[in-house]
Design a protein around this motif. Sequence first.
Motif, PDB file in Angstrom:
ATOM      1  N   ALA A   1      12.065  79.096  33.741  1.00  0.00           N
ATOM      2  CA  ALA A   1      11.221  79.780  34.721  1.00  0.00           C
ATOM      3  C   ALA A   1      12.073  80.347  35.854  1.00  0.00           C
ATOM      4  CB  ALA A   1      10.176  78.817  35.268  1.00  0.00           C
ATOM      5  N   LYS A   2      13.097  79.591  36.247  1.00  0.00           N
ATOM      6  CA  LYS A   2      13.987  80.043  37.320  1.00  0.00           C
ATOM      7  C   LYS A   2      14.709  81.328  36.915  1.00  0.00           C
ATOM      8  CE  LYS A   2      18.008  78.556  39.982  1.00  0.00           C
ATOM      9  NZ  LYS A   2      19.025  77.513  40.135  1.00  0.00           N
ATOM     10  N   GLU A   3      15.203  81.371  35.696  1.00  0.00           N
ATOM     11  CA  GLU A   3      15.927  82.543  35.203  1.00  0.00           C
ATOM     12  C   GLU A   3      15.015  83.763  35.126  1.00  0.00           C
ATOM     13  OE1 GLU A   3      18.729  83.782  31.386  1.00  0.00           O
ATOM     14  OE2 GLU A   3      17.452  82.013  31.256  1.00  0.00           O
ATOM     15  N   LEU A   4      13.794  83.570  34.643  1.00  0.00           N
ATOM     16  CA  LEU A   4      12.838  84.677  34.559  1.00  0.00           C
ATOM     17  C   LEU A   4      12.470  85.192  35.946  1.00  0.00           C
ATOM     18  CD1 LEU A   4      10.509  83.352  31.742  1.00  0.00           C
ATOM     19  CD2 LEU A   4      12.186  85.193  31.577  1.00  0.00           C
ATOM     20  N   LYS A   5      12.305  84.289  36.908  1.00  0.00           N
ATOM     21  CA  LYS A   5      11.997  84.678  38.280  1.00  0.00           C
ATOM     22  C   LYS A   5      13.145  85.485  38.883  1.00  0.00           C
ATOM     23  CE  LYS A   5       9.651  84.222  42.165  1.00  0.00           C
ATOM     24  NZ  LYS A   5       8.525  85.057  42.405  1.00  0.00           N
ATOM     25  N   GLN A   6      14.398  85.088  38.613  1.00  0.00           N
ATOM     26  CA  GLN A   6      15.558  85.822  39.120  1.00  0.00           C
ATOM     27  C   GLN A   6      15.629  87.220  38.526  1.00  0.00           C
ATOM     28  OE1 GLN A   6      18.664  83.076  38.059  1.00  0.00           O
ATOM     29  NE2 GLN A   6      18.782  82.204  40.115  1.00  0.00           N
ATOM     30  N   LYS A   7      15.332  87.347  37.226  1.00  0.00           N
ATOM     31  CA  LYS A   7      15.347  88.666  36.581  1.00  0.00           C
ATOM     32  C   LYS A   7      14.280  89.571  37.177  1.00  0.00           C
ATOM     33  CE  LYS A   7      17.219  87.596  32.045  1.00  0.00           C
ATOM     34  NZ  LYS A   7      16.974  87.675  30.608  1.00  0.00           N
ATOM     35  N   GLN A   8      13.087  89.021  37.398  1.00  0.00           N
ATOM     36  CA  GLN A   8      12.007  89.801  37.984  1.00  0.00           C
ATOM     37  C   GLN A   8      12.375  90.239  39.400  1.00  0.00           C
ATOM     38  OE1 GLN A   8       8.385  87.626  38.533  1.00  0.00           O
ATOM     39  NE2 GLN A   8       7.245  89.410  39.195  1.00  0.00           N
ATOM     40  N   ASP A   9      12.938  89.335  40.176  1.00  0.00           N
ATOM     41  CA  ASP A   9      13.338  89.635  41.541  1.00  0.00           C
ATOM     42  C   ASP A   9      14.400  90.735  41.579  1.00  0.00           C
ATOM     43  OD1 ASP A   9      13.253  89.080  44.386  1.00  0.00           O
ATOM     44  OD2 ASP A   9      15.258  88.247  44.140  1.00  0.00           O
ATOM     45  N   ALA A  10      15.378  90.653  40.671  1.00  0.00           N
ATOM     46  CA  ALA A  10      16.444  91.657  40.633  1.00  0.00           C
ATOM     47  C   ALA A  10      15.904  93.029  40.247  1.00  0.00           C
ATOM     48  CB  ALA A  10      17.524  91.233  39.649  1.00  0.00           C
ATOM     49  N   ALA A  11      14.902  93.059  39.397  1.00  0.00           N
ATOM     50  CA  ALA A  11      14.361  94.338  38.934  1.00  0.00           C
ATOM     51  C   ALA A  11      13.427  94.978  39.944  1.00  0.00           C
ATOM     52  CB  ALA A  11      13.620  94.139  37.622  1.00  0.00           C
ATOM     53  N   LEU A  12      12.745  94.187  40.753  1.00  0.00           N
ATOM     54  CA  LEU A  12      11.693  94.738  41.605  1.00  0.00           C
ATOM     55  C   LEU A  12      11.987  94.735  43.095  1.00  0.00           C
ATOM     56  CD1 LEU A  12       8.663  93.110  39.786  1.00  0.00           C
ATOM     57  CD2 LEU A  12       9.576  95.407  39.490  1.00  0.00           C
TER      58      LEU A  12
END
Length: 136
Positions: free
Chosen positions: A12-23
């Motif tokens: 979940a942490k990794e997915l949250k970081q990817k979303q944050d980096a993209a948006l």
Amino acid sequence: MAGKAKPKKHTAKELKQKQDAALTNKGGGKAGLADRKGGAAGHAKFKCPICGMAAPSIKSGELHWDSKHPKMPFKPEEWSDLHAIHGGTTKGVAVKGAEKEKTVHELKKTEAGRKRLAEIEKEKLEKQFQDVKLNK
């Protein structure tokens, strides 16, 4: 038996970081700084004609008017539309997720994407027609 290798699924942490980096609006130099501030218009769309307070919608502008200027009648047509005056708010130069063009495969998945593909095909055909016309 589980080994010490990287887990097969994303955390979940990794997915949250990817979303944050993209948006998240980051980087972009001077253009990115102006983009994060909302450009010349700012992020709010409307401006109060009396005190100059910015409001994102006419409804929140009406709430502001009722609390700050209750003795005067509210006239939405007097409020300035900053996005119309300045030609929009931001260009998205600092949004990392906005950089990548969608592939044909990704465009085929949605109705809007299929419409965009049809527009692209039409533009290509028109360009080919103009090229053939110029060669004659």
